[in-house]
Design an enzyme around this catalytic site. Structure first.
Site, PDB file in Angstrom:
ATOM      1  N   CYS A   1      65.187  44.467  43.579  1.00 15.13           N
ATOM      2  CA  CYS A   1      64.406  44.981  42.228  1.00 15.13           C
ATOM      3  C   CYS A   1      65.551  45.417  41.446  1.00 15.13           C
ATOM      4  O   CYS A   1      66.402  46.197  41.849  1.00 15.13           O
ATOM      5  CB  CYS A   1      63.477  46.149  42.923  1.00 15.13           C
TER       6      CYS A   1
ATOM      7  N   GLU B   1      60.656  40.343  38.116  1.00 14.55           N
ATOM      8  CA  GLU B   1      61.429  39.673  39.034  1.00 14.55           C
ATOM      9  C   GLU B   1      61.242  38.122  38.205  1.00 14.55           C
ATOM     10  O   GLU B   1      60.636  37.792  37.557  1.00 14.55           O
ATOM     11  CB  GLU B   1      60.782  39.400  40.438  1.00 14.55           C
TER      12      GLU B   1
END
EC number: 4.-.-.-
Length: 353
Positions: free
Chosen positions: A2, A127
């Protein structure tokens, strides 16, 4: 992993979104520590400050460990034992902490052993899915499925800035498990609080985008147990660290690729349209599948939606396993082709359960 999040809510709205019950069952709002350090942003990157939840007991010796504080902290954990005067000189990346090696690395094992567990707050995280053919990447915004409320249920797709505010007023924050530490400059000065986000293998729904995802604490009970280090041991808390399928996502514009861009456009949904075949004049050669991105403002209102769903309409998504981005100059050609073929966009398929 992340490496980019969004947390843009004003401080008072963020506080209301973190309402909780203490050990006595009393409804409370967390108190802020250093609120002036909180900078709302649609595009937060490592080394910026993000709000985290943690137990009041970390700051007050005799406090109830079930009571909560919100504190802005630096993203990227600086270990308490780090001896350099400049935290940016840390030679290894502490943005994320893998769950499978968390007890092997001193930087994470030591603060975890001290009960320095926190919950990182965000609207959601970004993402990037890499296309195997071109190596280009399509960004996605990933977040909790949103339940309709009296305020947000009537607005449908959030296709304009006027509607985004109404949606976000009822947004369920993403709660990610983290570890924090306290670092004191060798020459003296203010203590620096910093954190890392724990990551796990991606759930089935996200595995086509990226093999890793944050360890998401889904629900009040999980958040309470992770934070309450006074009552819940490290061993018990680590049982909460696992993938969750209760997640949803949608594709967003490449404007988010630049961390300096900070606007609602970063997380606004875009529509991915599949073009199956395009025949060249005088030839039956099959063209590669390609992708067109339409502005949310121009999105066809006739696009089929799941009326029976309790999930907010704009939280559904469409994932391509190998897609080629469209060049700007060919957008008009795509629209003409779609109009001629009278083909509707492929229905979006939610991954939330």
């Amino acid at each position: 992993m992340c490496g980019r999040t969004s947390c843009h809510l004003p401080i008072e709205v963020l506080t209301r979104a973190c309402a909780y019950q203490d050990r006595r069952g009393q409804q409370r709002l967390p108190e802020w520590r250093d609120p002036d350090k909180y900078c709302p942003s649609y595009n937060k990157s490592p080394q910026s400050n993000s709000p985290v939840l943690l137990s009041r007991l970390h700051f007050e010796k005799d406090a109830d460990s079930s009571e909560r504080i919100i504190a802005p902290m630096r993203w990227g954990l600086i270990p308490s034992w780090f001896k350099e005067s400049d935290p940016s000189k840390l030679q290894f990346n502490t943005t994320n902490c893998r769950s499978d090696t968390i007890m092997e690395k001193r930087s994470f094992k030591v603060p975890l052993g001290k009960g320095r567990r926190c919950v990182v707050l965000a609207d959601g995280f970004y993402e990037w899915q890499r296309c195997q053919v071109t190596s280009q990447r399509q960004p996605y915004f990933i977040y909790f499925p949103q339940i309709k409320t009296e305020k947000s249920g009537s607005i449908g797709v959030a296709d304009s800035p006027e509607n985004w505010e109404k949606v976000w007023d009822n947004w369920r924050l993403l709660t990610m498990a983290g570890i924090f530490d306290c670092w004191e400059p060798p020459e003296g000065g203010d203590v620096l609080y910093s954190y890392t986000i724990i990551t796990v293998d991606s759930c089935k729904g996200l595995s086509d985008i990226h093999p890793r995802m944050p360890a998401i604490l889904d629900g009040e009970e999980a958040v309470s147990k992770w934070l309450d280090f006074g009552e819940v041991s490290t061993r018990e808390a680590l049982k909460l660290i696992h993938p969750t399928e209760n997640i949803t996502f949608h594709p967003v514009s490449s404007v988010v690729n630049n961390s300096r861009n900070n606007s609602p456009e970063c997380l606004a949904p875009v529509n991915l349209v599949v073009k199956k075949e395009l025949k060249a004049s005088g030839s039956s050669q099959r063209m590669l599948q390609w992708l067109a991105t339409k502005s949310p403002k121009k999105e066809d209102s006739k696009t089929p939606q799941k009326e029976e769903s309790d999930v907010a309409q704009w939280s559904s998504q469409f994932l391509q396993k190998s897609s080629l981005p469209t060049k700007r100059g060919t957008a008009g050609l795509l629209e003409q082709w779609l109009k001629r073929e009278k083909e509707e966009p492929v229905a979006k398929r939610p991954y939330s359960q």
